[in-house]
Design a protein around this motif. Structure first.
Motif, PDB file in Angstrom:
ATOM      1  N   GLY A 140      38.179  47.517   2.377  1.00  0.00           N
ATOM      2  CA  GLY A 140      37.235  47.043   1.073  1.00  0.00           C
ATOM      3  C   GLY A 140      36.954  45.806   1.508  1.00  0.00           C
ATOM      4  O   GLY A 140      35.577  45.727   0.636  1.00  0.00           O
ATOM      5  N   LEU A 141      37.916  44.932   2.052  1.00  0.00           N
ATOM      6  CA  LEU A 141      37.976  43.691   2.078  1.00  0.00           C
ATOM      7  C   LEU A 141      36.931  42.820   2.455  1.00  0.00           C
ATOM      8  O   LEU A 141      36.485  41.864   1.642  1.00  0.00           O
ATOM      9  CB  LEU A 141      39.447  42.971   2.437  1.00  0.00           C
ATOM     10  CG  LEU A 141      39.981  41.632   2.472  1.00  0.00           C
ATOM     11  CD1 LEU A 141      39.412  40.922   0.479  1.00  0.00           C
ATOM     12  CD2 LEU A 141      41.009  40.872   3.771  1.00  0.00           C
ATOM     13  N   THR A 142      36.346  43.079   3.681  1.00  0.00           N
ATOM     14  CA  THR A 142      35.022  42.811   3.805  1.00  0.00           C
ATOM     15  C   THR A 142      33.673  43.676   3.551  1.00  0.00           C
ATOM     16  O   THR A 142      33.666  44.578   3.620  1.00  0.00           O
ATOM     17  CB  THR A 142      35.254  42.566   6.018  1.00  0.00           C
ATOM     18  OG1 THR A 142      35.496  43.853   6.107  1.00  0.00           O
ATOM     19  CG2 THR A 142      36.254  41.753   5.711  1.00  0.00           C
ATOM     20  N   ARG A 143      33.096  42.497   3.735  1.00  0.00           N
ATOM     21  CA  ARG A 143      31.160  42.544   3.740  1.00  0.00           C
ATOM     22  C   ARG A 143      31.148  43.152   5.028  1.00  0.00           C
ATOM     23  O   ARG A 143      31.623  42.521   6.779  1.00  0.00           O
ATOM     24  CB  ARG A 143      30.352  41.346   3.656  1.00  0.00           C
ATOM     25  CG  ARG A 143      30.152  41.647   1.761  1.00  0.00           C
ATOM     26  CD  ARG A 143      29.417  40.471   1.244  1.00  0.00           C
ATOM     27  NE  ARG A 143      28.590  40.098   1.569  1.00  0.00           N
ATOM     28  CZ  ARG A 143      27.911  38.928   1.219  1.00  0.00           C
ATOM     29  NH1 ARG A 143      28.420  38.091   0.979  1.00  0.00           N
ATOM     30  NH2 ARG A 143      26.668  39.006   1.195  1.00  0.00           N
ATOM     31  N   PRO A 144      29.784  43.992   6.033  1.00  0.00           N
ATOM     32  CA  PRO A 144      30.310  43.731   7.501  1.00  0.00           C
ATOM     33  C   PRO A 144      29.820  42.842   8.170  1.00  0.00           C
ATOM     34  O   PRO A 144      29.250  41.206   7.169  1.00  0.00           O
ATOM     35  CB  PRO A 144      28.290  44.484   7.626  1.00  0.00           C
ATOM     36  CG  PRO A 144      28.196  45.718   6.027  1.00  0.00           C
ATOM     37  CD  PRO A 144      28.933  44.460   5.311  1.00  0.00           C
ATOM     38  N   VAL A 145      30.071  42.195   9.130  1.00  0.00           N
ATOM     39  CA  VAL A 145      29.979  40.877   9.949  1.00  0.00           C
ATOM     40  C   VAL A 145      28.055  40.768   9.738  1.00  0.00           C
ATOM     41  O   VAL A 145      27.847  41.601   9.639  1.00  0.00           O
ATOM     42  CB  VAL A 145      30.711  41.153  11.265  1.00  0.00           C
ATOM     43  CG1 VAL A 145      30.044  39.708  11.861  1.00  0.00           C
ATOM     44  CG2 VAL A 145      32.322  41.364  11.454  1.00  0.00           C
ATOM     45  N   PHE A 146      28.135  39.385   9.979  1.00  0.00           N
ATOM     46  CA  PHE A 146      26.786  38.942   9.448  1.00  0.00           C
ATOM     47  C   PHE A 146      26.028  38.034  10.917  1.00  0.00           C
ATOM     48  O   PHE A 146      26.700  37.282  11.291  1.00  0.00           O
ATOM     49  CB  PHE A 146      26.204  37.970   8.106  1.00  0.00           C
ATOM     50  CG  PHE A 146      24.632  37.954   8.165  1.00  0.00           C
ATOM     51  CD1 PHE A 146      23.984  38.148   8.598  1.00  0.00           C
ATOM     52  CD2 PHE A 146      24.326  36.525   8.285  1.00  0.00           C
ATOM     53  CE1 PHE A 146      22.299  38.260   8.472  1.00  0.00           C
ATOM     54  CE2 PHE A 146      23.310  36.291   7.826  1.00  0.00           C
ATOM     55  CZ  PHE A 146      22.402  37.405   8.234  1.00  0.00           C
ATOM     56  N   PHE A 147      26.068  39.097  11.966  1.00  0.00           N
ATOM     57  CA  PHE A 147      25.481  38.695  13.478  1.00  0.00           C
ATOM     58  C   PHE A 147      24.033  38.192  13.264  1.00  0.00           C
ATOM     59  O   PHE A 147      23.216  39.554  13.746  1.00  0.00           O
ATOM     60  CB  PHE A 147      25.722  39.501  14.199  1.00  0.00           C
ATOM     61  CG  PHE A 147      25.048  39.846  15.303  1.00  0.00           C
ATOM     62  CD1 PHE A 147      25.679  38.299  15.436  1.00  0.00           C
ATOM     63  CD2 PHE A 147      24.914  40.429  16.503  1.00  0.00           C
ATOM     64  CE1 PHE A 147      25.522  37.866  17.178  1.00  0.00           C
ATOM     65  CE2 PHE A 147      24.341  40.313  17.676  1.00  0.00           C
ATOM     66  CZ  PHE A 147      24.852  39.067  18.291  1.00  0.00           C
TER      67      PHE A 147
END
Length: 392
Positions: free
Chosen positions: A336-343
Motif C-alpha cells: 500500500g505504500l506506493t501508487r502504481p508507477v506512472f509510465f
C-alpha cells in the motif's frame, strides 16, 4: 515606395510603443495588470513541466486567466482494487529473498504534526476540503501487474510490448566500492506540505517553503540516511532549483546532475524527489494515504519516462526496469505504500542516466510527518533493491 512604406510602418510602431509606455506611466493600474498577466503566463509555461496532478493545482490557483495547451490530468476515480482480467509477464527482478539477511530501516526522527486550529480561523472564501484516498489499480487495461504493485501504462505501447521490456534483465548493478553511486536532487526543492492533519485547508496557503527542514529536501535527508546505513555511497544535493524562479527549474537541475556525473562517474542512480499536487475536479485537495504499521503514511508514486521518438532518451527502458524493481520491493515490504508507477511520455532529466527516476511523496494535502514516514520506508526499499544488484 516600398522604402517609404517600411519607414511609415517603423514610425508607426515606434509611436505605438511610445503611447504604451506613456500609458503605463500615466496609469499604474494598467502596468500592474500587465505584470500580473505576464506572471500568470509564466506559470502557464511552468505547468507543462509538472508531473501528474501538478497541472490541476496550478490551474486551480490561476484559473481566471491561464490558457492550457493540453488537457489537465485529473486524479483517478476511486474504485475497488481488483486484479486486471488478463495478467501479463511480470518484471524479472524479485525483492530480496528470505535467505538474505534483511536490515531494518534506520531510525529516523519523524516530525510531529501540530494540532490543527479550528476551521473558523480560516476566512470563509479560503476554506477548502481535503479528501483522503488510497490509490491502487482499477479494472482499466492501463495497469500492468508486477510481482507486487502495478505499472500504469500511459503510453502508446501495448501492455505486451511493455511486458517484453520488463522481462529483460535489470542492467543496473551496484559496485561494492565506496565511491558515490546514488545522487539525490530536488528540481522543485521548495515543495512543502499541509501543516495539519485535517479534512479542511486554507486555500490561500502556498505549500511552498525555502526552509529545508519543512520541504522535500528533508525527505531527501531521510532517504540519504537509509542508503548510508546500508553502506551505499550517496550524494544529496539540496540546491533549490525552483527558487527564486520556478521557470527553468529542470534546466538548472540538469546542470547540477551533469556536474556530479562528471565529478563522480561511479554514480549509477539519480533520484529527483518531489511532492505531488493532486486535486479533484471540484478543486478539493486529494491526500494519498496508506496505513502502515498502524500509522498514516503518505503514498509514493514513481515516475518513469518513455521516449515517443522525439525526446532523445535512449535508455528509457533501463529506467523503467529500475522503477519496476523498486516498486516490487517497496510493495512487498510495505503493501500500500506506493501508487502504481506512472509510465508516460515525460522526460524530467531521465535522459542523463539509465537509473534515473522521479519520485513523488504524497501531495499538498499530506503532512510532513506522513511524508517523512514514507521517505523512511521508501529509502529502506531502495537500499534493499540496490543491494540485491551487487554482484557477489
Amino acid at each position: 515606395m516600398r522604402r517609404l512604406g517600411s519607414f511609415r510602418r517603423l514610425w508607426g510602431g515606434a509611436a505605438a510603443l511610445a503611447v504604451l509606455v506613456g500609458s503605463l506611466a500615466a496609469f499604474p493600474a494598467l502596468s500592474t495588470a500587465l505584470g500580473s498577466f505576464l506572471g500568470k503566463a509564466a506559470a502557464a509555461s511552468a505547468m507543462l513541466q509538472l508531473p501528474e496532478g501538478g497541472i490541476s493545482y496550478l490551474q486551480n490557483r490561476f484559473q481566471d486567466s491561464l490558457v492550457q495547451d493540453e488537457p489537465v490530468s485529473q486524479p483517478e476515480v476511486s474504485t475497488p482494487a481488483v486484479q486486471p482480467e488478463a495478467p501479463v509477464s511480470k518484471a524479472e527482478t524479485p525483492p530480496p529473498t528470505q535467505s538474505q539477511p534483511e536490515a531494518q530501516p534506520a531510525d529516523v526522527v519523524i516530525p510531529q504534526t501540530p494540532e490543527s486550529p479550528s476551521i473558523e480561523t480560516i476566512a470563509p472564501q479560503n476554506r477548502g476540503t481535503i479528501t483522503e484516498k488510497t490509490f491502487t489499480a482499477d479494472q482499466s487495461s492501463l495497469y500492468i501487474p508486477l510481482s507486487a504493485g502495478y505499472i500504469k501504462n500511459s503510453t502508446d505501447l501495448s501492455n505486451q510490448q511493455v511486458a517484453a521490456f520488463l522481462a529483460q534483465p535489470l542492467e543496473l548493478k551496484l559496485d561494492s566500492g565506496s565511491e558515490p553511486q546514488v545522487l539525490i536532487v530536488h528540481t522543485h526543492a521548495t515543495e512543502s506540505f499541509e501543516p495539519f492533519d485535517r479534512d479542511f485547508c486554507d486555500t490561500s496557503y502556498t505549500w511552498r517553503s525555502t526552509d529545508n527542514t519543512q520541504n522535500v529536501v528533508y525527505l531527501g535527508d531521510i532517504i540519504t540516511q537509509q542508503l548510508e546505513e546500508a553502506g551505499i555511497g550517496v550524494i544529496h544535493d539540496s540546491t533549490q532549483h525552483d527558487y527564486p524562479s520556478y521557470n527553468g527549474s529542470y534546466e538548472r537541475s540538469a546542470a547540477t546532475i551533469r556536474k556530479w556525473l562528471d565529478q563522480y562517474p561511479s554514480i549509477k542512480v539519480v533520484i529527483d524527489v518531489h511532492r505531488d499536487a493532486v486535486e479533484s475536479p471540484a478543486g478539493n485537495l486529494i491526500k494519498p494515504v496508506a496505513v502502515i504499521d498502524g500509522e498514516k503514511t503518505a503514498q509514493v508514486m514513481i515516475i518513469a519516462g518513455c521516449d515517443d521518438g522525439t525526446m532523445n532518451m535512449p535508455q528509457w527502458d533501463r529506467n523503467l526496469r529500475w522503477a519496476a524493481a523498486l516498486q516490487t520491493t517497496a510493495e512487498t515490504l510495505y503493501p500500500g505504500l506506493t501508487r502504481p508507477v506512472f509510465f508516460c511520455y515525460r522526460k524530467y532529466n531521465m535522459d542523463l542516466t539509465g537509473g534515473s527516476l522521479l519520485i513523488e511523496f504524497g501531495s499538498h494535502g499530506n503532512t510532513l510527518e506522513e511524508t517523512a514516514r514514507a521517505a523512511q520506508y521508501m529509502g529502506h526499499a531502495m537500499a534493499q533493491t540496490l543491494l540485491s544488484t551487487v554482484e557477489k
